[in-house]
Scaffold this active site. Structure first.
Site, mmCIF file in Angstrom:
data_model
loop_
_atom_site.group_PDB
_atom_site.id
_atom_site.type_symbol
_atom_site.label_atom_id
_atom_site.label_comp_id
_atom_site.label_asym_id
_atom_site.label_seq_id
_atom_site.Cartn_x
_atom_site.Cartn_y
_atom_site.Cartn_z
ATOM 1 N N HIS A 159 13.643 -22.242 39.472
ATOM 2 C CA HIS A 159 13.999 -21.577 38.218
ATOM 3 C C HIS A 159 14.228 -20.083 38.414
ATOM 4 O O HIS A 159 15.202 -19.503 37.910
ATOM 5 C CB HIS A 159 12.891 -21.820 37.191
ATOM 6 N N SER A 196 16.556 -19.231 29.193
ATOM 7 C CA SER A 196 16.260 -18.864 30.579
ATOM 8 C C SER A 196 17.427 -18.134 31.215
ATOM 9 O O SER A 196 17.245 -17.247 32.042
ATOM 10 C CB SER A 196 15.975 -20.117 31.418
ATOM 11 N N ASP A 202 8.825 -15.018 37.620
ATOM 12 C CA ASP A 202 9.221 -16.424 37.492
ATOM 13 C C ASP A 202 8.532 -17.246 38.573
ATOM 14 O O ASP A 202 7.662 -16.747 39.285
ATOM 15 C CB ASP A 202 10.733 -16.560 37.569
#
Length: 542
Positions: free
Chosen positions: A264, A463, A224
């Site tokens: 994220h 996600s 990520d």
């Protein structure tokens, strides 16, 4: 029009066109492009232009010129700058206009019967310089021809692919990716009262599974944007394992974020395996985290390197909450809904290496978020790969989240947030809000948000669903480490609750194999998954 074929095997011909209003600029190695473009000549050439894409690690930027600009003149001005290696038009997808960058590197794989000496001789005869001999596939290289620039790299790749001794050949093509997100109440882990008002019973039954296992001895690799590995929820002597940064320019920082926008990965990691000591518990709180930072566009060779690294450094599970650009989930006319996105051969081979060679041959269990475009994931080469487990999102009403992608490649779903459904006929079963997200870790320290320091309540999209499913797989392997990749995959299908609603229509119905295009095999039930894994272990011993 330029055409790129990704190889004889898994052949996929992609037609691209030049967009003369878009301008790609590549800097000379060692000279930061951002500094170069601050000079007066560059500012004049790029007056009123919009920066669309910045690949810092490769010194490449893409600008959209204003309609009145003379593109030829702008290119000439930029090419005259000593630190500009290339300034030219950009290739785009014909239907969506999404820009596609290409480096001057080619991914080239010869057929397996050739020896390494034969491969080297052919490369020398073709004047191809080796940039990297990849370790995840036999006779495979990233190569460079010093006399080949611009779109000529596409024609060169086609010529090489015509050779009988070449299996794959295509330019290193970089595309914009998209994180699979849409924007004390951990309702996804257990039946609970949230916000002191509503009882939610739409979880993956994780809390009950924790009475048996919590992910001990399992390593979850998450690829990520960045990770706050100093967060209190990732503390402990064996929590962080094999951390790596695949961004060449910022490698010394490790996987940590360089700014507040890179948050994220921290949220995804928290869903999978946060300790649960300070404010948010992961699905597998005692699993170790392998944080792999990757911010390059899709298709870069570093993408493949990340999968190889994970397999070689001992990852049991790999979770990826990202993928191609998507259509808008509520706009059925968006052309991206039908855009086919093929995998680069390098990434395909690296995924297959991890899935077959990882875990000492038992195979890494690889997850991808299905996507948030309310579209078919079968067009997405990442999440539809047969060795990948594609995870959709379901909401606090035990229904498909409105944005969640669907299709025959969807394997399962995991609780996540939702958006208001685009279909006005959609009627929720109760008055509980349909936008409830997931509580997980957020940036701490200097990048912390003053309103929600270190934690976030609204992580959402596939996600969040993807690392949640990865956490369930960690519980399975903690209960039975002897299971191979395919056995874990089957348990994930077998353990599911068959959720849905009569209004879902044909795509929401389960077929004779227990599969639905909307839900895969259903919503994961962690307790049942662990119980099945334990039963398999007892059968093996018996």
């Amino acid at each position: 029009m330029e055409e790129v074929n990704f190889g004889k095997k898994h052949s996929r011909l992609v037609a691209l066109k030049k967009d003369r209003q878009l301008l790609a600029i590549r800097g000379v190695t060692g000279s930061p492009l951002a500094t170069t473009l601050c000079c007066e000549a560059a500012r004049q050439a790029l007056t009123d232009s919009e920066l669309l894409l910045n690949v810092e690690d490769a010194d490449v930027q893409v600008f959209k010129l204003p309609e009145h600009a003379d593109a030829t003149h702008c290119k000439a001005m930029l090419r005259a700058l000593p630190d500009v290696r290339f300034a030219g038009s950009v290739l785009v997808e014909p239907h969506t206009g999404d820009p596609i960058l290409y480096t001057e590197n080619l991914f080239l794989k010869f057929i397996d019967p050739l020896t390494s000496v034969q491969c080297l001789k052919i490369l020398d005869a073709l004047n191809l310089e080796i940039k990297q001999q990849v370790p995840y596939a036999k006779n495979a290289f990233f190569v460079h021809h010093r006399d080949c620039r611009g779109t000529h790299v596409c024609s060169l790749s086609r010529q090489l692919l015509e050779r009988d001794d070449v299996e794959y050949c295509h330019p290193e093509m970089l595309r914009q990716g998209q994180r699979r997100a849409i924007h004390h109440n951990q309702w996804h882990l257990k039946k609970t009262i949230v916000s002191y008002q509503f009882e939610i019973d739409a979880s993956a039954n994780v809390e009950a599974a924790h009475a048996l296992v919590q992910g001990e001895g399992v390593v979850i690799a998450i690829i990520d944007d960045a990770f706050d590995i100093d967060h209190p929820e990732f503390a402990g002597p064996t929590k962080i394992i094999g951390a790596q940064n695949f961004d060449r320019r910022n490698a010394a920082r490790g996987p940590r974020p360089k700014n507040a926008l890179e948050r994220h990965g921290t949220a995804a990691a928290g869903v999978a395996c946060a300790n649960g000591d300070a404010g948010a518990c992961g699905v597998a709180p005692r699993a170790s985290l392998m944080p792999l930072k990757l911010t390059k566009p899709l298709g870069a060779r570093a993408e493949a390197d990340a999968f190889y690294w994970a397999a070689e450094q001992g990852a049991d599970i790999i979770s990826c909450s990202w993928g191609p650009l998507e259509g808008h989930w509520a706009d059925p006319t968006d052309p991206r809904h039908t855009q086919v996105f093929p995998l680069a051969a390098s990434t395909r081979l690296a995924i297959e290496y991890a899935a077959t060679k990882g875990r000492s041959g038992k195979g890494c269990v690889i997850f991808f978020g299905a996507g948030n475009g309310n579209e078919s994931l079968d067009n997405d080469g990442y999440s539809s790969h047969p060795m990948v487990i594609a995870v959709g999102a379901c909401n606090d009403q035990s229904r498909r989240s409105a944005y969640s992608d669907y299709g025959k490649a969807l394997w399962c779903c995991f609780p996540s947030g939702d958006q208001q459904h685009p279909d006005p006929k959609y009627k929720p079963a109760t008055s509980i809000p349909q936008t409830r997200g997931i509580r997980t870790t957020d940036l701490s320290g200097k990048f912390a948000d003053a309103a929600h320091p270190a934690f976030i309540e609204s992580f959402s999209g596939t996600s969040s669903a993807c690392p949640g499913a990865a956490g369930v797989a960690a519980l399975i392997l903690s209960a039975n480490p002897a299971l191979d990749r395919e056995s874990v995959r089957r348990i994930l299908a077998e353990c599911c609750d068959k959720i849905g609603h009569a209004d879902d229509g044909p795509l929401g119905q389960y077929d004779q194999d227990g599969h639905s295009h909307y839900y895969g095999h259903g919503r994961l039930n962690a307790l049942r998954a662990v119980q099945i894994a334990i039963k398999r272990r007892q059968e093996q011993v018996g």
